[in-house]
Design an enzyme around this catalytic site. Structure first.
Site, PDB file in Angstrom:
ATOM      1  N   THR A  84       0.828  -1.209   0.000  1.00  0.00           N
ATOM      2  CA  THR A  84       0.000   0.000   0.000  1.00  0.00           C
ATOM      3  C   THR A  84       0.858   1.253   0.000  1.00  0.00           C
ATOM      4  O   THR A  84       0.611   2.196  -0.739  1.00  0.00           O
ATOM      5  CB  THR A  84      -0.944   0.000   1.216  1.00  0.00           C
ATOM      6  N   LEU A 110      -8.750  -1.517   8.646  1.00  0.00           N
ATOM      7  CA  LEU A 110      -8.149  -2.384   9.663  1.00  0.00           C
ATOM      8  C   LEU A 110      -8.769  -2.156  11.041  1.00  0.00           C
ATOM      9  O   LEU A 110      -9.116  -3.104  11.739  1.00  0.00           O
ATOM     10  CB  LEU A 110      -6.639  -2.148   9.719  1.00  0.00           C
ATOM     11  N   THR A 165       0.189  -2.520  15.393  1.00  0.00           N
ATOM     12  CA  THR A 165       0.409  -3.228  14.128  1.00  0.00           C
ATOM     13  C   THR A 165       0.315  -2.239  12.967  1.00  0.00           C
ATOM     14  O   THR A 165       0.058  -2.628  11.836  1.00  0.00           O
ATOM     15  CB  THR A 165      -0.624  -4.365  13.939  1.00  0.00           C
ATOM     16  N   ARG A 189       2.432   1.467  12.294  1.00  0.00           N
ATOM     17  CA  ARG A 189       3.765   1.908  11.882  1.00  0.00           C
ATOM     18  C   ARG A 189       4.602   2.173  13.128  1.00  0.00           C
ATOM     19  O   ARG A 189       4.113   2.643  14.147  1.00  0.00           O
ATOM     20  CB  ARG A 189       3.677   3.184  11.029  1.00  0.00           C
ATOM     21  N   ASP A 208       4.300  -5.082  16.370  1.00  0.00           N
ATOM     22  CA  ASP A 208       4.647  -5.778  15.124  1.00  0.00           C
ATOM     23  C   ASP A 208       5.500  -4.917  14.198  1.00  0.00           C
ATOM     24  O   ASP A 208       5.946  -5.398  13.165  1.00  0.00           O
ATOM     25  CB  ASP A 208       3.375  -6.213  14.386  1.00  0.00           C
ATOM     26  N   GLU A 237      13.267  -1.047   9.930  1.00  0.00           N
ATOM     27  CA  GLU A 237      13.021  -2.460   9.634  1.00  0.00           C
ATOM     28  C   GLU A 237      13.828  -2.903   8.423  1.00  0.00           C
ATOM     29  O   GLU A 237      13.737  -2.247   7.379  1.00  0.00           O
ATOM     30  CB  GLU A 237      11.522  -2.688   9.390  1.00  0.00           C
ATOM     31  N   HIS A 266       7.112  -7.575  11.880  1.00  0.00           N
ATOM     32  CA  HIS A 266       6.267  -7.012  10.816  1.00  0.00           C
ATOM     33  C   HIS A 266       5.638  -8.134   9.990  1.00  0.00           C
ATOM     34  O   HIS A 266       5.601  -8.111   8.754  1.00  0.00           O
ATOM     35  CB  HIS A 266       7.070  -6.079   9.908  1.00  0.00           C
ATOM     36  N   ALA A 275       2.414  -9.345  10.651  1.00  0.00           N
ATOM     37  CA  ALA A 275       0.955  -9.391  10.793  1.00  0.00           C
ATOM     38  C   ALA A 275       0.244  -9.527   9.454  1.00  0.00           C
ATOM     39  O   ALA A 275      -0.788 -10.184   9.352  1.00  0.00           O
ATOM     40  CB  ALA A 275       0.459  -8.144  11.525  1.00  0.00           C
ATOM     41  N   TRP A 276       0.769  -8.910   8.420  1.00  0.00           N
ATOM     42  CA  TRP A 276       0.108  -8.873   7.109  1.00  0.00           C
ATOM     43  C   TRP A 276       0.333 -10.144   6.292  1.00  0.00           C
ATOM     44  O   TRP A 276      -0.307 -10.331   5.258  1.00  0.00           O
ATOM     45  CB  TRP A 276       0.666  -7.706   6.290  1.00  0.00           C
TER      46      TRP A 276
END
Length: 320
Positions: free
Chosen positions: A76, A160, A234, A236, A260, A265, A286, A288-289
């Site tokens: 995204t 979300l 979860t 940024r 998360d 990163e 990171h 979760a997605w």
């Protein structure tokens, strides 16, 4: 069409995705597991379509790509693309949207449940042999709470946040939707962030990282919370001041946190939240997605984006 190039496949595909439709849509795809900054221009200079996740495409690189007409971001966020330069060069930029809603919402509730049930401390205790040594049929050394009846403050009520709210209500939680931080008036159905924060048992973040939300969760806001409250992020990394959160957790000024995302990163240079002595903290990478279903949905949306652009009816356009 002179060709399509995928620059960083390994950020999406673990070898478990079906990329055949993407191959067909592009009429032939050159795919690289990863691409270093020094390799980008050479790999895409003849391409008409570039598919990218995190590789930076700045103005200097785009200027070296006269054939480029479409950039498909398989995420995204498009902060790695110089969208102004793309617009000036006649390049359409499209992205993927709402592909990981169920995966991220599930992960958010997983963090909440793990903290509420003390899942990790109990797992570690069993592995250490403490159950075998217990005088009773069980031991309850770590206090367990129930989500039912607890108050959840949702910060960011888009796709979300709405999904998390629905799951939380299914667990019997009272859900409050925060107005944008800094607002002095709340719209119907929302509450002022600063007023609701001290009443929340859980605070879950699903807002974008902006000037208004950067360091939103800091020493001051954390100390405004209940000592029994939990923070879940979860969204940024920059929304949470990581040094402040580490200190507050060490002092026991809130009950715990599930994180998360980090400001950098991967955390090459370390991070305050990676210290081993922070109690009641769960950090995931990171991830979760990243369900397979969500990642396949990205592929499917990218195929749709390419087909729509080829039909001169582009969708999910960031800039055109």
């Amino acid at each position: 069409m002179s060709g399509a190039v995928l620059l960083d496949r390994e950020t999406l595909d673990l070898g478990d995705l079906d990329l055949s439709a993407l191959q067909s849509a592009t009429g032939g795809l050159t795919s690289y597991e990863r691409t270093e900054p020094s390799q980008v221009a050479d790999r895409i200079h003849d391409a008409s379509i570039v598919i990218v996740n995190k590789v930076v495409l700045d103005a200097a690189i785009l200027a070296r790509c006269p054939s480029l007409r479409l950039i498909c971001v398989i995420a995204t966020g498009v902060n790695n693309i110089d969208t102004a330069a793309a617009r000036a060069q006649g390049i359409t930029v499209v992205n993927c949207q709402a592909y990981g809603t169920d995966s991220v919402a599930q992960h958010t509730l997983t963090l909440m449940l793990a903290l509420a049930t003390q899942l990790i401390p109990y797992r570690d205790a069993v592995r250490a042999g403490r159950w075998e040594q217990a005088p009773n049929f069980c031991f309850l050394d770590y206090p367990i709470i129930e989500l039912a009846g607890r108050r959840l403050l949702v910060v960011g009520h888009g796709e979300l946040g709405s999904a998390v709210a629905r799951l939380a209500e299914a667990f019997g939680m009272e859900v409050l939707i925060a107005e944008r931080p800094g607002s002095t008036e709340a719209r119907p159905g929302r509450v002022l962030f600063e007023e609701a924060l001290p009443t929340a048992d859980f605070v879950t973040l699903h807002c974008p990282l902006t000037d208004q939300t950067r360091n939103l969760i800091n020493a001051e806001t954390l100390r405004a919370m209940k000592t029994t409250a939990f923070v879940i992020n979860t969204a940024r990394g920059g929304i949470v001041n990581e040094a402040d959160l580490a200190e507050v957790l060490r002092l026991g000024e809130i009950a715990g946190a599930g994180i998360d995302v980090l400001t950098q990163e991967p955390p090459r240079d370390g991070n305050p939240l990676l210290a081993a002595d922070i109690p009641n903290l769960i950090v995931t990478p990171h991830s979760a997605w990243g369900s397979r279903t969500a990642r396949q949905r990205i592929v499917d949306q990218t195929v749709e984006n390419i087909a729509a652009w080829q039909a001169n009816q582009p969708i999910r356009v960031v800039t055109a």
